[in-house]
Design a protein around this motif. Sequence first.
Motif, short mmCIF file in Angstrom:
data_model
loop_
_atom_site.label_atom_id
_atom_site.label_comp_id
_atom_site.label_asym_id
_atom_site.label_seq_id
_atom_site.Cartn_x
_atom_site.Cartn_y
_atom_site.Cartn_z
N ALA A 387 0.84 -1.21 0.00
CA ALA A 387 0.00 0.00 0.00
C ALA A 387 0.88 1.25 0.00
O ALA A 387 0.64 2.20 -0.77
N GLU A 388 1.92 1.25 0.85
CA GLU A 388 2.83 2.39 0.91
C GLU A 388 3.49 2.63 -0.45
O GLU A 388 3.54 3.77 -0.94
N ALA A 389 3.97 1.56 -1.08
CA ALA A 389 4.63 1.69 -2.39
C ALA A 389 3.67 2.24 -3.44
O ALA A 389 4.04 3.09 -4.26
N GLN A 390 2.41 1.79 -3.41
CA GLN A 390 1.41 2.25 -4.37
C GLN A 390 1.10 3.74 -4.17
O GLN A 390 1.00 4.51 -5.13
N PHE A 391 0.93 4.15 -2.91
CA PHE A 391 0.61 5.55 -2.63
C PHE A 391 1.77 6.46 -3.04
O PHE A 391 1.56 7.55 -3.57
N LYS A 392 3.01 6.00 -2.80
CA LYS A 392 4.17 6.81 -3.20
C LYS A 392 4.26 6.92 -4.73
O LYS A 392 4.59 7.98 -5.27
N THR A 393 3.96 5.81 -5.41
CA THR A 393 3.94 5.83 -6.88
C THR A 393 2.87 6.80 -7.38
O THR A 393 3.09 7.56 -8.32
N ALA A 394 1.70 6.77 -6.73
CA ALA A 394 0.60 7.65 -7.11
C ALA A 394 0.98 9.12 -6.90
O ALA A 394 0.67 9.97 -7.75
N LEU A 395 1.65 9.42 -5.79
CA LEU A 395 2.08 10.80 -5.53
C LEU A 395 3.07 11.28 -6.59
O LEU A 395 2.99 12.43 -7.05
N GLU A 396 3.99 10.41 -6.99
CA GLU A 396 4.96 10.78 -8.04
C GLU A 396 4.24 11.03 -9.36
O GLU A 396 4.55 11.97 -10.09
N ALA A 397 3.26 10.17 -9.68
CA ALA A 397 2.53 10.30 -10.94
C ALA A 397 1.65 11.55 -10.94
O ALA A 397 1.42 12.16 -11.99
N ASN A 398 1.16 11.93 -9.77
CA ASN A 398 0.23 13.06 -9.69
C ASN A 398 0.94 14.41 -9.85
O ASN A 398 0.35 15.36 -10.32
N LYS A 399 2.20 14.47 -9.44
CA LYS A 399 3.05 15.66 -9.59
C LYS A 399 2.59 16.86 -8.75
O LYS A 399 3.35 17.43 -8.02
N SER A 400 1.31 17.25 -8.86
CA SER A 400 0.85 18.43 -8.12
C SER A 400 0.62 18.08 -6.65
O SER A 400 -0.32 17.38 -6.30
N SER A 401 1.51 18.59 -5.77
CA SER A 401 1.43 18.23 -4.35
C SER A 401 0.25 18.90 -3.65
O SER A 401 -0.10 18.55 -2.54
N GLU A 402 -0.37 19.90 -4.31
CA GLU A 402 -1.45 20.63 -3.66
C GLU A 402 -2.83 20.23 -4.19
O GLU A 402 -3.81 20.90 -3.91
N SER A 403 -2.90 19.17 -4.98
CA SER A 403 -4.20 18.75 -5.51
C SER A 403 -4.97 17.95 -4.45
O SER A 403 -4.39 17.44 -3.49
#
Length: 597
Positions: A387-403
């Motif tokens: 779960a941690e690895a997936q969420f970190k991957t999702a954060l990298e893919a999302n790029k915008s930290s304020e979304s």
Amino acid sequence: MASAPSFDEPWYISLLGLAENFRTSNPPNIRLCIHCLQSIFNFSPPPHIEARTHLQLGNILMTHTKNIDLARSHLEKAWTIPSAITNTDDVRFESASNLSHLYEKQGQIQVAKPILRQAIEMSLHAPYWHCRLLFQLAQIHASEKDFVSAKSLLSVGADFAAAARSDYTRLLFLLSKGMLALIERDMPTVSECMSVASGLIEHFNGPVTHKESLRVFFLVLQVCHFLMAGQVKSVKPVLKQLQQSIQTITQMHTEDEPPVVTGNPVDQFQWLPKEHMCVLVYLVTVMHSMQAGYMDKAQKYTDKALMQIEKLKMLDTHPLLLTFQLMLLEHIIMCRLIMGHKSVAIQEIFQACHVCQHQPRLFAMHSAQIHTLIGLYAMSMNCMEAAEAQFKTALEANKSSESDLSSFINLNLAIVYLRMNRQNDLMRLVEFIEPESFHSHSHSLKAAAFFVKGLQSFFQANYSDAKRFLRETLKMANAEDVNRLTSCSLVLLGHIFLSLGNNQEAMNLVTPAMQLAGKIPDVHVQLWASSLLKDLYRLVGDTVNEAEGYRMHTTFSQSLLKDHFQSSQLQEHGLIQWTSGPCPFHLNTSGGASNML
């Protein structure tokens, strides 16, 4: 010397007729259709016929074959030939439009944009094409997330349509600008566009079908505005208006209804076909049901929408339909996880990956959401590292930290760290989950941040702070009918009071939590609440209700264990290890997932 051939030359008419006959035959004979059109060049046609033929060949090759290079060559010739001749506006601007589409599909956006800019400059005397090309260039800028340029072009279009006395197309430009501003979270521009549009729609005197479709566009933006703000209760009246408006449109349209003709060439646009509008209204209804915690309703409207999409895809797989399908799947997957149907959820996650295979750009836009869903699934399966690895991957893919998506991911990542007792990692997330300095403007996400803080205090046995945070969650969740957060907060508060030895207060909180969780239905909260209830009844000596609590807890526990085992046996379960590259499954002939690559 023979005179130059015109459009009514017998050889030209004959070859065109033959080409069209081959194109429309059943099955179509595209090879012979192309052969007939190519034969026109043997007669050394004048430039206007030569250009039109290049356009026709380019369109057919682009639509019916994989010979993209030849299609591009014909469209380039169609675009360049007419520059020196008159009365070829349609050929000139259609070829510019289609050539730009082709370049865009090939990822050559920087080649497409100059062609469109030149065509826009040349088309001021051709109102329909001027508007169409403005829309097209704005869409390209929007796809690059260059919202400033896109909104600027849409403003130019709105002013041009106003000068051309077309309130209809002016509104299409205005509402499109409002939509981009909403995506960008440019709220002043959203308010400005919506305010002007509201007055124009109210006083619109054009065809009723135009007025209703504009109203649907306007109301969809309003609903999305409320949902993005997490205002689930406040949106209800607007959503009801939208549902009534789509019913009006559906009743107005009939199979044999002639197209709307206004006499103004600028009015020849359509926001969406009514069938697409219906799917969109289903989608925003599902989004509302999901946020409000009405899982059965979300499931019902998702089924209707997906059935409609499948019917429409049999006629034409429009890229928009795939986007709608993906967004519906994203929402229903979350519903499945809440309802304890993990085995169905992971299969639908794989289905979402499969939808992306049809359009690579779709995965680029939705990969963060897909990895977030896999992370939520892994959490529900107690696979915390995955779960941690997936969420970190999702954060990298999302790029915008304020979304809002990043805020949602960080809140779930915080719960993962709490469950793994990783306090140092949790501290690194503090700035992203602290309610007082929360990046999101969403009411429901801010309420969720208070819940996570309450959960953190509970794990630290800091019951005083936990109660304070959870009461704030309850206040915010109740204000907007965010039922799932309400049920989660009630059961956690009940757990706290049980830990403090205040059994009556615990009972007063856990009982309504259980009832609300049953309405959603949220199996995990029901499991938690039934566990607390059986303990509470035991402590007060109520053996009958204790036995009932034990029975309920056993039922929920066995149901979740059975589903957990089924999920772990599925090949799709392996998706929890996928963090990079293409989806690690390929399709076998039966349409399911095959072995990991």
